[in-house]
Design a protein around this motif. Structure first.
Motif, PDB file in Angstrom:
ATOM      1  N   PHE A  80       6.230   0.945   9.664  1.00  0.00           N
ATOM      2  CA  PHE A  80       6.471  -0.487   9.821  1.00  0.00           C
ATOM      3  C   PHE A  80       7.717  -0.911   9.045  1.00  0.00           C
ATOM      4  CE2 PHE A  80       5.861  -4.954   8.677  1.00  0.00           C
ATOM      5  CZ  PHE A  80       5.553  -5.515   9.908  1.00  0.00           C
ATOM      6  N   ALA A  81       7.817  -0.465   7.785  1.00  0.00           N
ATOM      7  CA  ALA A  81       8.949  -0.858   6.946  1.00  0.00           C
ATOM      8  C   ALA A  81      10.262  -0.338   7.510  1.00  0.00           C
ATOM      9  CB  ALA A  81       8.743  -0.357   5.524  1.00  0.00           C
ATOM     10  N   GLU A  82      10.269   0.919   7.944  1.00  0.00           N
ATOM     11  CA  GLU A  82      11.497   1.470   8.525  1.00  0.00           C
ATOM     12  C   GLU A  82      11.818   0.779   9.842  1.00  0.00           C
ATOM     13  OE1 GLU A  82      10.737   5.661   8.691  1.00  0.00           O
ATOM     14  OE2 GLU A  82      11.397   5.996   6.618  1.00  0.00           O
ATOM     15  N   GLY A  83      10.778   0.353  10.565  1.00  0.00           N
ATOM     16  CA  GLY A  83      10.991  -0.338  11.834  1.00  0.00           C
ATOM     17  C   GLY A  83      11.678  -1.679  11.666  1.00  0.00           C
ATOM     18  N   ILE A  84      11.454  -2.347  10.509  1.00  0.00           N
ATOM     19  CA  ILE A  84      12.111  -3.641  10.277  1.00  0.00           C
ATOM     20  C   ILE A  84      13.393  -3.472   9.448  1.00  0.00           C
ATOM     21  CG2 ILE A  84       9.938  -4.923  10.458  1.00  0.00           C
ATOM     22  CD1 ILE A  84       9.894  -5.124   7.403  1.00  0.00           C
ATOM     23  N   GLY A  85      13.817  -2.212   9.301  1.00  0.00           N
ATOM     24  CA  GLY A  85      15.101  -1.959   8.647  1.00  0.00           C
ATOM     25  C   GLY A  85      15.061  -1.844   7.144  1.00  0.00           C
ATOM     26  N   SER A  86      13.920  -1.432   6.586  1.00  0.00           N
ATOM     27  CA  SER A  86      13.780  -1.309   5.137  1.00  0.00           C
ATOM     28  C   SER A  86      13.864   0.153   4.703  1.00  0.00           C
ATOM     29  CB  SER A  86      12.437  -1.877   4.674  1.00  0.00           C
ATOM     30  OG  SER A  86      12.272  -3.209   5.089  1.00  0.00           O
ATOM     31  N   GLU A  87      14.163   0.347   3.420  1.00  0.00           N
ATOM     32  CA  GLU A  87      14.084   1.667   2.812  1.00  0.00           C
ATOM     33  C   GLU A  87      12.737   1.776   2.105  1.00  0.00           C
ATOM     34  OE1 GLU A  87      17.321   2.263   0.157  1.00  0.00           O
ATOM     35  OE2 GLU A  87      18.854   1.752   1.644  1.00  0.00           O
ATOM     36  N   VAL A  88      12.141   2.963   2.166  1.00  0.00           N
ATOM     37  CA  VAL A  88      10.804   3.113   1.598  1.00  0.00           C
ATOM     38  C   VAL A  88      10.763   4.255   0.593  1.00  0.00           C
ATOM     39  CG1 VAL A  88       9.677   2.189   3.652  1.00  0.00           C
ATOM     40  CG2 VAL A  88      10.068   4.649   3.462  1.00  0.00           C
ATOM     41  N   GLY A  89       9.805   4.159  -0.319  1.00  0.00           N
ATOM     42  CA  GLY A  89       9.587   5.205  -1.300  1.00  0.00           C
ATOM     43  C   GLY A  89       8.146   5.199  -1.739  1.00  0.00           C
ATOM     44  N   TYR A  90       7.713   6.314  -2.361  1.00  0.00           N
ATOM     45  CA  TYR A  90       6.322   6.406  -2.823  1.00  0.00           C
ATOM     46  C   TYR A  90       6.262   7.212  -4.105  1.00  0.00           C
ATOM     47  CZ  TYR A  90       1.347   7.502  -2.988  1.00  0.00           C
ATOM     48  OH  TYR A  90       0.040   7.633  -3.386  1.00  0.00           O
ATOM     49  N   ASP A  91       5.613   6.669  -5.117  1.00  0.00           N
ATOM     50  CA  ASP A  91       5.426   7.343  -6.387  1.00  0.00           C
ATOM     51  C   ASP A  91       3.977   7.820  -6.447  1.00  0.00           C
ATOM     52  OD1 ASP A  91       5.060   8.160  -8.998  1.00  0.00           O
ATOM     53  OD2 ASP A  91       6.181   6.502  -9.882  1.00  0.00           O
ATOM     54  N   ALA A  92       3.784   9.136  -6.280  1.00  0.00           N
ATOM     55  CA  ALA A  92       2.428   9.685  -6.227  1.00  0.00           C
ATOM     56  C   ALA A  92       1.696   9.523  -7.556  1.00  0.00           C
ATOM     57  CB  ALA A  92       2.479  11.157  -5.833  1.00  0.00           C
ATOM     58  N   ALA A  93       2.425   9.568  -8.672  1.00  0.00           N
ATOM     59  CA  ALA A  93       1.792   9.472  -9.993  1.00  0.00           C
ATOM     60  C   ALA A  93       1.106   8.133 -10.197  1.00  0.00           C
ATOM     61  CB  ALA A  93       2.833   9.708 -11.083  1.00  0.00           C
ATOM     62  N   THR A  94       1.738   7.061  -9.730  1.00  0.00           N
ATOM     63  CA  THR A  94       1.171   5.715  -9.905  1.00  0.00           C
ATOM     64  C   THR A  94       0.598   5.156  -8.611  1.00  0.00           C
ATOM     65  OG1 THR A  94       3.322   4.673  -9.467  1.00  0.00           O
ATOM     66  CG2 THR A  94       2.791   5.204 -11.758  1.00  0.00           C
ATOM     67  N   MET A 109       0.778  -1.345  -5.148  1.00  0.00           N
ATOM     68  CA  MET A 109      -0.027  -0.249  -5.665  1.00  0.00           C
ATOM     69  C   MET A 109      -1.293  -0.131  -4.834  1.00  0.00           C
ATOM     70  SD  MET A 109      -1.530   0.368  -9.515  1.00  0.00           S
ATOM     71  CE  MET A 109       0.141   0.391 -10.190  1.00  0.00           C
ATOM     72  N   ILE A 110      -1.604   1.089  -4.410  1.00  0.00           N
ATOM     73  CA  ILE A 110      -2.793   1.313  -3.596  1.00  0.00           C
ATOM     74  C   ILE A 110      -4.040   0.825  -4.344  1.00  0.00           C
ATOM     75  CG2 ILE A 110      -4.290   3.096  -2.594  1.00  0.00           C
ATOM     76  CD1 ILE A 110      -1.781   4.694  -1.971  1.00  0.00           C
ATOM     77  N   GLY A 111      -4.816  -0.005  -3.666  1.00  0.00           N
ATOM     78  CA  GLY A 111      -6.041  -0.551  -4.250  1.00  0.00           C
ATOM     79  C   GLY A 111      -5.883  -1.892  -4.911  1.00  0.00           C
ATOM     80  N   SER A 112      -4.622  -2.376  -5.061  1.00  0.00           N
ATOM     81  CA  SER A 112      -4.383  -3.657  -5.736  1.00  0.00           C
ATOM     82  C   SER A 112      -4.046  -4.746  -4.718  1.00  0.00           C
ATOM     83  CB  SER A 112      -3.227  -3.529  -6.728  1.00  0.00           C
ATOM     84  OG  SER A 112      -2.920  -4.796  -7.296  1.00  0.00           O
ATOM     85  N   THR A 113      -4.549  -5.960  -4.962  1.00  0.00           N
ATOM     86  CA  THR A 113      -4.251  -7.091  -4.082  1.00  0.00           C
ATOM     87  C   THR A 113      -3.022  -7.859  -4.552  1.00  0.00           C
ATOM     88  OG1 THR A 113      -5.770  -8.499  -5.332  1.00  0.00           O
ATOM     89  CG2 THR A 113      -6.658  -7.401  -3.372  1.00  0.00           C
ATOM     90  N   GLU A 114      -2.357  -7.351  -5.588  1.00  0.00           N
ATOM     91  CA  GLU A 114      -1.149  -7.999  -6.084  1.00  0.00           C
ATOM     92  C   GLU A 114       0.075  -7.152  -5.778  1.00  0.00           C
ATOM     93  OE1 GLU A 114      -1.419  -8.999 -10.228  1.00  0.00           O
ATOM     94  OE2 GLU A 114      -2.114 -11.036  -9.754  1.00  0.00           O
ATOM     95  N   ALA A 115       1.111  -7.802  -5.248  1.00  0.00           N
ATOM     96  CA  ALA A 115       2.376  -7.129  -5.003  1.00  0.00           C
ATOM     97  C   ALA A 115       3.388  -7.594  -6.039  1.00  0.00           C
ATOM     98  CB  ALA A 115       2.878  -7.455  -3.600  1.00  0.00           C
TER      99      ALA A 115
END
Length: 257
Positions: A80-94, A109-115
């Motif tokens: 979805f993010a790449e489809g709207i022209g965004s760059e994406v990343g993922y930190d497995a540790a956090t 953060m996975i599991g959090s309702t706050e961005a």
């Protein structure tokens, strides 16, 4: 008499030991009691595979799958993010997802309702979550945070995303601002925005609130805790507003230039 009293004390001791044993098992990592509790919590948010289509400025947005969770559309964040022209990343540790577009950075953060939006905490309808080993996020939030309008066509079950893009001079024409409703107040109530900007109201109180313009130009729905609604301001001017259930003391002003 003494034997009877001893029997009662012994029975009580055995009962207490049994209760403590069960309690310890229920809190022991990996025990069936914890698994049952987790399953119960997971069942609260029912995941239903969605047949909705998505378009971006009229063109189909290709996603392998999407889900309706508590009537909100969740999509795989990377596609979805790449489809709207965004760059994406993922930190497995956090277990943190990062989405960048133009000058804006969003972290979830996975599991959090706050961005985290450029350092500011913003509430979402639901948390980023893993489904079939892929990370899914709330589609409306991720679109609107980057100034993309979300329009839904019920007849065709199509979510139409409309991006304002940039002006001919290359300047961004649409921005997104946030007003959190908390403690019976509009925390960022008096703000100045550019014409064409979108303001997202998010309720963090346990009671329902809304935002109603004094001149009738806009009115959000009554928002429950964690719910959001956006308002786009096309014309310059001063827009004073209030919360309808608490209009005597909950007020704010948006100046559009």
């Amino acid at each position: 008499m003494k034997k009877s009293l001893f029997a009662v004390v012994l029975s009580f001791g055995l009962l207490t030991t049994s209760i403590l044993s069960v309690s310890a098992q229920e809190h022991e990592p990996g025990h069936d009691g914890m698994a049952a509790d987790m399953n119960m919590k997971a069942s609260v948010q029912q995941q239903v595979k969605s047949d909705m289509k998505l378009t971006l400025n009229g063109k189909p947005l290709q996603l392998d799958e999407s889900y309706l969770i508590d009537n909100s559309l969740f999509v795989p964040y990377r596609a979805f993010a790449e489809g709207i022209g965004s760059e994406v990343g993922y930190d497995a540790a956090t277990q943190t997802v990062t989405v960048k577009k133009d000058a804006k950075t969003v972290k979830l953060m996975i599991g959090s309702t706050e961005a985290n939006v450029d350092g500011t905490k913003v509430s979402m309808v639901g948390p980023a979550q893993l489904i079939n080993s892929s990370t899914f996020v709330h589609s409306r939030f991720l679109a609107e945070v980057f100034g993309i309008k979300v329009l839904y066509d019920e007849n065709t079950r199509t979510v139409n995303l409309v991006s304002g893009g940039t002006s001919g001079s290359g300047q961004e024409v649409a921005k997104t601002y946030y007003v959190n409703i908390e403690g019976f107040a509009f925390k960022e109530g008096d703000i100045t925005v550019e014409a064409g900007s979108t303001v997202i109201f998010t309720n963090k109180d346990k009671v329902k609130h809304n935002a109603v313009a004094d001149d009738g130009s806009f009115q959000t729905a009554l928002l429950a805790m964690g719910e959001s609604e956006s308002v786009t301001f096309a014309k310059p001017g001063e827009y004073t507003y209030f919360c309808e259930p608490h209009k005597n003391f909950m007020k704010g002003k948006i100046t559009v230039k």
